[in-house]
Scaffold this motif. Structure first.
Motif, PDB file in Angstrom:
ATOM      1  N   GLY A  29       0.790  -1.227   0.000  1.00  0.00           N
ATOM      2  CA  GLY A  29       0.000   0.000   0.000  1.00  0.00           C
ATOM      3  C   GLY A  29       0.820   1.273   0.000  1.00  0.00           C
ATOM      4  N   TYR A  30       2.139   1.156   0.090  1.00  0.00           N
ATOM      5  CA  TYR A  30       3.019   2.332   0.109  1.00  0.00           C
ATOM      6  C   TYR A  30       3.358   2.739  -1.325  1.00  0.00           C
ATOM      7  N   TYR A  31       3.357   4.059  -1.602  1.00  0.00           N
ATOM      8  CA  TYR A  31       3.694   4.572  -2.927  1.00  0.00           C
ATOM      9  C   TYR A  31       5.108   5.152  -2.899  1.00  0.00           C
ATOM     10  N   PRO A  32       6.080   4.456  -3.473  1.00  0.00           N
ATOM     11  CA  PRO A  32       7.485   4.884  -3.378  1.00  0.00           C
ATOM     12  C   PRO A  32       7.766   6.157  -4.160  1.00  0.00           C
ATOM     13  N   ASN A  33       8.770   6.917  -3.685  1.00  0.00           N
ATOM     14  CA  ASN A  33       9.213   8.092  -4.429  1.00  0.00           C
ATOM     15  C   ASN A  33      10.363   7.708  -5.356  1.00  0.00           C
ATOM     16  N   LYS A  34      10.832   8.667  -6.128  1.00  0.00           N
ATOM     17  CA  LYS A  34      11.835   8.373  -7.157  1.00  0.00           C
ATOM     18  C   LYS A  34      13.160   7.913  -6.552  1.00  0.00           C
ATOM     19  N   TYR A  35      13.505   8.426  -5.376  1.00  0.00           N
ATOM     20  CA  TYR A  35      14.763   8.046  -4.734  1.00  0.00           C
ATOM     21  C   TYR A  35      14.715   6.577  -4.290  1.00  0.00           C
ATOM     22  N   GLU A  36      13.568   6.159  -3.806  1.00  0.00           N
ATOM     23  CA  GLU A  36      13.412   4.769  -3.350  1.00  0.00           C
ATOM     24  C   GLU A  36      13.424   3.792  -4.527  1.00  0.00           C
ATOM     25  N   VAL A  37      12.882   4.223  -5.668  1.00  0.00           N
ATOM     26  CA  VAL A  37      12.940   3.373  -6.860  1.00  0.00           C
ATOM     27  C   VAL A  37      14.384   3.228  -7.327  1.00  0.00           C
ATOM     28  N   ALA A  38      15.124   4.347  -7.369  1.00  0.00           N
ATOM     29  CA  ALA A  38      16.527   4.303  -7.798  1.00  0.00           C
ATOM     30  C   ALA A  38      17.355   3.416  -6.866  1.00  0.00           C
ATOM     31  N   ASP A  39      17.125   3.527  -5.558  1.00  0.00           N
ATOM     32  CA  ASP A  39      17.855   2.688  -4.590  1.00  0.00           C
ATOM     33  C   ASP A  39      17.525   1.211  -4.785  1.00  0.00           C
ATOM     34  N   TYR A  40      16.263   0.922  -5.076  1.00  0.00           N
ATOM     35  CA  TYR A  40      15.850  -0.467  -5.307  1.00  0.00           C
ATOM     36  C   TYR A  40      16.569  -1.053  -6.519  1.00  0.00           C
ATOM     37  N   LEU A  41      16.621  -0.297  -7.612  1.00  0.00           N
ATOM     38  CA  LEU A  41      17.300  -0.783  -8.813  1.00  0.00           C
ATOM     39  C   LEU A  41      18.789  -1.003  -8.555  1.00  0.00           C
ATOM     40  N   LYS A  42      19.394  -0.106  -7.791  1.00  0.00           N
ATOM     41  CA  LYS A  42      20.808  -0.260  -7.449  1.00  0.00           C
ATOM     42  C   LYS A  42      21.034  -1.525  -6.624  1.00  0.00           C
ATOM     43  N   SER A  43      20.170  -1.754  -5.643  1.00  0.00           N
ATOM     44  CA  SER A  43      20.279  -2.959  -4.806  1.00  0.00           C
ATOM     45  C   SER A  43      20.068  -4.221  -5.632  1.00  0.00           C
ATOM     46  N   TYR A  44      19.193  -4.134  -6.610  1.00  0.00           N
ATOM     47  CA  TYR A  44      18.907  -5.272  -7.484  1.00  0.00           C
ATOM     48  C   TYR A  44      20.158  -5.674  -8.265  1.00  0.00           C
ATOM     49  N   VAL A  45      20.825  -4.695  -8.831  1.00  0.00           N
ATOM     50  CA  VAL A  45      22.061  -4.948  -9.588  1.00  0.00           C
ATOM     51  C   VAL A  45      23.132  -5.550  -8.689  1.00  0.00           C
ATOM     52  N   GLU A  46      23.241  -5.008  -7.479  1.00  0.00           N
ATOM     53  CA  GLU A  46      24.257  -5.505  -6.547  1.00  0.00           C
ATOM     54  C   GLU A  46      23.949  -6.931  -6.102  1.00  0.00           C
ATOM     55  N   LYS A  47      22.682  -7.231  -5.841  1.00  0.00           N
ATOM     56  CA  LYS A  47      22.312  -8.567  -5.374  1.00  0.00           C
ATOM     57  C   LYS A  47      22.660  -9.636  -6.396  1.00  0.00           C
ATOM     58  N   PHE A  48      22.426  -9.348  -7.681  1.00  0.00           N
ATOM     59  CA  PHE A  48      22.642 -10.357  -8.714  1.00  0.00           C
ATOM     60  C   PHE A  48      23.947 -10.148  -9.494  1.00  0.00           C
ATOM     61  N   SER A  49      24.785  -9.219  -9.002  1.00  0.00           N
ATOM     62  CA  SER A  49      26.116  -8.976  -9.597  1.00  0.00           C
ATOM     63  C   SER A  49      26.035  -8.844 -11.116  1.00  0.00           C
ATOM     64  N   MET A  50      25.179  -7.976 -11.564  1.00  0.00           N
ATOM     65  CA  MET A  50      24.958  -7.820 -13.001  1.00  0.00           C
ATOM     66  C   MET A  50      26.080  -7.012 -13.646  1.00  0.00           C
ATOM     67  N   PRO A  51      26.659  -7.508 -14.738  1.00  0.00           N
ATOM     68  CA  PRO A  51      27.756  -6.785 -15.406  1.00  0.00           C
ATOM     69  C   PRO A  51      27.223  -5.628 -16.250  1.00  0.00           C
ATOM     70  N   ILE A  52      27.634  -4.413 -15.917  1.00  0.00           N
ATOM     71  CA  ILE A  52      27.160  -3.217 -16.623  1.00  0.00           C
ATOM     72  C   ILE A  52      28.351  -2.319 -16.949  1.00  0.00           C
ATOM     73  N   GLU A  53      28.354  -1.797 -18.158  1.00  0.00           N
ATOM     74  CA  GLU A  53      29.299  -0.742 -18.522  1.00  0.00           C
ATOM     75  C   GLU A  53      28.505   0.547 -18.707  1.00  0.00           C
ATOM     76  N   PHE A  54      28.838   1.548 -17.881  1.00  0.00           N
ATOM     77  CA  PHE A  54      28.124   2.819 -17.898  1.00  0.00           C
ATOM     78  C   PHE A  54      28.755   3.811 -18.879  1.00  0.00           C
ATOM     79  N   ASN A  55      28.050   4.921 -19.086  1.00  0.00           N
ATOM     80  CA  ASN A  55      28.508   5.994 -19.977  1.00  0.00           C
ATOM     81  C   ASN A  55      28.753   5.478 -21.392  1.00  0.00           C
ATOM     82  N   GLN A  56      27.904   4.549 -21.817  1.00  0.00           N
ATOM     83  CA  GLN A  56      28.003   4.002 -23.165  1.00  0.00           C
ATOM     84  C   GLN A  56      26.725   4.335 -23.935  1.00  0.00           C
TER      85      GLN A  56
END
Length: 362
Positions: free
Chosen positions: A68-95
């Motif tokens: 029932g909670y409506y997340p703000n943009k900062y909480e969504v960004a933190d969730y996506l960051k945690s998701y990448v860290e949890k599954f050790s996803m290989p990403i190259e940024f600034n591409q």
């Protein structure tokens, strides 16, 4: 050389990466931004999701807030960051990718600073690429502050004086409400026949009702899906009638033209405007992909994310890719699962074909 390259590290690309990892595929994600969640953090400061926590889960990791909670943009960004860290996803940024071509059965992917190769490519860049601003913005006096909603953060960016907000979608209405709450006179340009629906009804969230009624799972190819996808999307969670009734909100109808400090609308001209927020949407840009065709909305021709033009090319995260939930945080996983099943099935069929060829040749 990678088996797969995913272009875009938003929720669509991450959902696809999760499925590829489950199937032991060799993949890499390329992203134009400098860090995970950057597109969310670019939006206005008060932005919140329309969907409560229980409809925001990516595969394999629940969204970490109460039901029932409506997340703000900062909480969504933190969730996506945690998701990448949890599954050790290989990403190259600034591409930032400038070209995708298929040469001799291999995809050649070029960015502003690098070059990559892959057997298959998944485009997960989302639908919002190029901010659209009506041509008349160039005829407005340079002393007027003009911001597209992509760059609007909060009312502190505005100079003293009247404001104009253009656009009757969710972004325009939310920004209009926020600026009006400061007491500033705000002119609003857009239709006054806005379809608005509340975030909850009879004690249940809107998305609970959508799920029960099947709106989120209706195919875009069904009669109902065609009607829903072609219609104007309603504004969610804002009392538009009360907003437009405020004394400091003046509805002007559509914007027609401009001549320096005078802006002409359906309901008259105004010369007192010192600030404009253009909440006028975005145009898709997939023209950097070589040798593909487009539909009437300039989205790549595809069926459920499988390119109509090129084997091994896929798309995910587009609005109504298959259902109303296709471009949502908690709905994209269904499209990711479908694409993974399609890829796996094609691989098995290819293996059977190659085996039969070997038997014939022997």
């Amino acid at each position: 050389m990678k088996d797969f390259i995913i272009i875009g590290a938003g929720q669509s690309g991450l959902s696809m990466a999760y499925n590829l990892a489950l199937n032991n595929k060799d993949y890499l994600i390329l992203d134009a931004n400098g860090h995970i969640g950057a597109p969310w953090l670019k939006r206005w400061d008060s932005l919140k999701l329309f969907t409560p926590t229980e409809y925001n889960h990516l595969p394999g990791m629940p969204f970490p807030f109460p039901q029932g909670y409506y997340p703000n943009k900062y909480e969504v960004a933190d969730y996506l960051k945690s998701y990448v860290e949890k599954f050790s996803m290989p990403i190259e940024f600034n591409q930032r990718i400038t070209s995708v071509k298929k040469v001799n059965g291999i995809f050649e992917i070029t960015s502003e600073t690098g070059h990559y190769q892959a057997k298959q490519v998944i485009i997960a860049t989302g639908p919002f690429h190029t901010p659209y601003t009506p041509p008349c913005h160039a005829d407005i006096c340079k002393s007027v502050v003009q911001l597209h909603s992509e760059h609007y953060k909060n009312p502190e960016q505005l100079q003293d004086g009247d404001c104009l907000v253009v656009g009757a979608g969710d972004s325009g209405v939310q920004i209009l409400s926020e600026i009006a709450d400061t007491g500033r006179k705000v002119h609003f340009s857009g239709t006054d026949k806005i379809k608005a629906i509340p975030q909850s009804f009879l004690g249940k969230t809107l998305w609970w009702w959508f799920t029960k009624l099947g709106f989120l799972s209706v195919s875009r190819f069904s009669k109902l899906g065609k009607w829903l996808s072609k219609g104007v999307q309603p504004v969610i969670g804002t009392d538009v009638k009360s907003l437009l009734a405020k004394d400091n909100v003046i509805h002007m109808g559509r914007t027609l033209s401009a001549d320096r400090d005078s802006i002409k609308f359906q309901k008259g001209s105004v010369s007192s405007i010192k600030n404009i927020v253009w909440a006028t949407g975005f145009k898709p840009n997939f023209f950097w992909i070589d040798n593909i065709t487009f539909d009437e909305m300039n989205y790549p021709s595809n069926y459920r994310g499988v390119s109509d033009d090129m084997d091994g090319l896929y798309f995910i995260g587009l609005p109504w890719l298959y259902t109303r939930g296709s471009a949502t945080l908690g709905g994209v996983w269904k499209d990711a699962e479908y694409l993974m099943d399609y890829i796996r099935q094609n691989k098995e069929e290819q293996g059977v074909f190659e085996q039969s060829q070997c038997l014939v040749n022997s």
